[in-house]
Design a protein around this motif. Sequence first.
Motif, mmCIF file in Angstrom:
data_model
loop_
_atom_site.group_PDB
_atom_site.id
_atom_site.type_symbol
_atom_site.label_atom_id
_atom_site.label_comp_id
_atom_site.label_asym_id
_atom_site.label_seq_id
_atom_site.Cartn_x
_atom_site.Cartn_y
_atom_site.Cartn_z
ATOM 1 N N LEU A 165 48.456 27.265 42.470
ATOM 2 C CA LEU A 165 48.182 28.464 43.259
ATOM 3 C C LEU A 165 47.653 29.594 42.370
ATOM 4 C CD1 LEU A 165 48.343 29.829 46.032
ATOM 5 C CD2 LEU A 165 50.661 30.535 45.433
ATOM 6 N N VAL A 166 48.271 29.795 41.215
ATOM 7 C CA VAL A 166 47.816 30.825 40.276
ATOM 8 C C VAL A 166 46.410 30.495 39.778
ATOM 9 C CG1 VAL A 166 48.211 31.802 37.980
ATOM 10 C CG2 VAL A 166 50.114 31.565 39.578
ATOM 11 N N HIS A 167 46.157 29.227 39.502
ATOM 12 C CA HIS A 167 44.835 28.811 39.029
ATOM 13 C C HIS A 167 43.768 29.100 40.089
ATOM 14 C CE1 HIS A 167 41.823 26.587 36.830
ATOM 15 N NE2 HIS A 167 41.593 25.844 37.898
ATOM 16 N N ARG A 168 44.056 28.753 41.355
ATOM 17 C CA ARG A 168 43.097 29.026 42.435
ATOM 18 C C ARG A 168 42.877 30.528 42.589
ATOM 19 N NH1 ARG A 168 45.732 24.801 45.708
ATOM 20 N NH2 ARG A 168 47.041 26.507 46.399
ATOM 21 N N HIS A 169 43.957 31.296 42.478
ATOM 22 C CA HIS A 169 43.859 32.758 42.577
ATOM 23 C C HIS A 169 42.946 33.298 41.476
ATOM 24 C CE1 HIS A 169 45.118 36.879 43.332
ATOM 25 N NE2 HIS A 169 45.395 36.995 42.046
ATOM 26 N N ASN A 170 43.131 32.821 40.260
ATOM 27 C CA ASN A 170 42.296 33.265 39.140
ATOM 28 C C ASN A 170 40.839 32.861 39.323
ATOM 29 O OD1 ASN A 170 44.462 34.466 37.875
ATOM 30 N ND2 ASN A 170 44.914 32.689 36.601
ATOM 31 N N LEU A 171 40.598 31.676 39.876
ATOM 32 C CA LEU A 171 39.218 31.259 40.158
ATOM 33 C C LEU A 171 38.577 32.166 41.206
ATOM 34 C CD1 LEU A 171 39.443 27.357 40.249
ATOM 35 C CD2 LEU A 171 38.316 28.782 38.536
ATOM 36 N N ASP A 172 39.335 32.507 42.238
ATOM 37 C CA ASP A 172 38.818 33.400 43.277
ATOM 38 C C ASP A 172 38.435 34.749 42.688
ATOM 39 O OD1 ASP A 172 39.201 31.425 45.153
ATOM 40 O OD2 ASP A 172 41.055 32.278 45.957
ATOM 41 N N ILE A 173 39.285 35.296 41.839
ATOM 42 C CA ILE A 173 38.984 36.586 41.211
ATOM 43 C C ILE A 173 37.735 36.471 40.337
ATOM 44 C CG2 ILE A 173 39.796 38.245 39.470
ATOM 45 C CD1 ILE A 173 42.561 38.008 40.687
ATOM 46 N N GLY A 174 37.636 35.397 39.583
ATOM 47 C CA GLY A 174 36.454 35.183 38.743
ATOM 48 C C GLY A 174 35.178 35.090 39.559
ATOM 49 N N GLU A 177 36.604 44.531 45.741
ATOM 50 C CA GLU A 177 37.553 43.536 46.238
ATOM 51 C C GLU A 177 38.505 43.092 45.129
ATOM 52 O OE1 GLU A 177 36.028 40.322 48.682
ATOM 53 O OE2 GLU A 177 34.230 41.522 49.038
ATOM 54 N N VAL A 178 37.964 42.911 43.937
ATOM 55 C CA VAL A 178 38.794 42.510 42.802
ATOM 56 C C VAL A 178 39.811 43.600 42.495
ATOM 57 C CG1 VAL A 178 38.799 41.978 40.331
ATOM 58 C CG2 VAL A 178 37.053 40.988 41.822
ATOM 59 N N LYS A 179 39.371 44.849 42.495
ATOM 60 C CA LYS A 179 40.294 45.951 42.229
ATOM 61 C C LYS A 179 41.409 45.989 43.275
ATOM 62 C CE LYS A 179 37.531 49.495 41.938
ATOM 63 N NZ LYS A 179 36.834 50.757 41.639
ATOM 64 N N ALA A 180 41.058 45.762 44.529
ATOM 65 C CA ALA A 180 42.062 45.766 45.595
ATOM 66 C C ALA A 180 43.059 44.618 45.423
ATOM 67 C CB ALA A 180 41.388 45.679 46.958
ATOM 68 N N ILE A 181 42.553 43.450 45.055
ATOM 69 C CA ILE A 181 43.431 42.293 44.837
ATOM 70 C C ILE A 181 44.378 42.566 43.675
ATOM 71 C CG2 ILE A 181 43.482 39.898 44.030
ATOM 72 C CD1 ILE A 181 40.864 39.485 45.634
ATOM 73 N N LEU A 182 43.832 43.081 42.581
ATOM 74 C CA LEU A 182 44.679 43.363 41.414
ATOM 75 C C LEU A 182 45.702 44.455 41.709
ATOM 76 C CD1 LEU A 182 42.027 43.189 38.562
ATOM 77 C CD2 LEU A 182 43.781 41.484 39.146
ATOM 78 N N ARG A 183 45.295 45.490 42.422
ATOM 79 C CA ARG A 183 46.228 46.564 42.776
ATOM 80 C C ARG A 183 47.358 46.017 43.653
ATOM 81 N NH1 ARG A 183 46.066 52.032 42.669
ATOM 82 N NH2 ARG A 183 43.897 52.024 42.050
ATOM 83 N N LYS A 184 47.015 45.169 44.627
ATOM 84 C CA LYS A 184 48.025 44.584 45.508
ATOM 85 C C LYS A 184 48.986 43.705 44.708
ATOM 86 C CE LYS A 184 48.627 41.671 49.532
ATOM 87 N NZ LYS A 184 48.375 40.278 49.756
ATOM 88 N N GLN A 185 48.445 42.880 43.830
ATOM 89 C CA GLN A 185 49.283 41.993 43.017
ATOM 90 C C GLN A 185 50.193 42.806 42.103
ATOM 91 O OE1 GLN A 185 47.035 39.117 40.814
ATOM 92 N NE2 GLN A 185 48.824 38.256 39.826
ATOM 93 N N PHE A 186 49.657 43.835 41.478
ATOM 94 C CA PHE A 186 50.442 44.686 40.595
ATOM 95 C C PHE A 186 51.563 45.375 41.377
ATOM 96 C CE2 PHE A 186 51.009 48.873 38.456
ATOM 97 C CZ PHE A 186 51.533 48.391 37.262
ATOM 98 N N THR A 187 51.241 45.856 42.568
ATOM 99 C CA THR A 187 52.245 46.518 43.409
ATOM 100 C C THR A 187 53.347 45.555 43.809
ATOM 101 O OG1 THR A 187 50.573 48.048 44.250
ATOM 102 C CG2 THR A 187 52.580 47.796 45.563
ATOM 103 N N GLU A 188 52.974 44.372 44.280
ATOM 104 C CA GLU A 188 53.978 43.390 44.700
ATOM 105 C C GLU A 188 54.869 42.971 43.537
ATOM 106 O OE1 GLU A 188 51.580 40.333 46.428
ATOM 107 O OE2 GLU A 188 51.404 41.386 48.346
#
Length: 113
Positions: free
Chosen positions: A32-41, A51-62
């Motif tokens: 799951l982490v690998h797929r997430h990292n591929l999506d961000i890449g 979109e990347v900034k929003a994903i990272l902000r959400k992940q950091f918040t969670e």
Amino acid sequence: MASDIVRRDGDGLPERRPRREAARHSRQERELVHRHNLDIGQLMATGKHEEVKAILRKQFTEDGMQDVVDIANLARDLVGEDPFLAALIVPIAQEYARTTSRDIRDYGRRRGL
């Protein structure tokens, strides 16, 4: 049994899980982490920086809020019914929660994200 991993269930009681099940769960998490990292890449490669900034902000918040919950639970477990320990440990847990909340709120403002 030596081949079991001891965990705590929701009631704080020991729960046994076979190593094979633990390994399968761990492998699924890694995938799951690998797929997430591929999506961000892929998003970065296509120029979808917002979109990347929003994903990272959400992940950091969670992640940050889960850390606050974990610290609060640990403090509660350590303190128990002892008011002396509560006077020592609770302010530390509160400061951690305040600092983490401030870091989440300010994330990206100083770094240009």
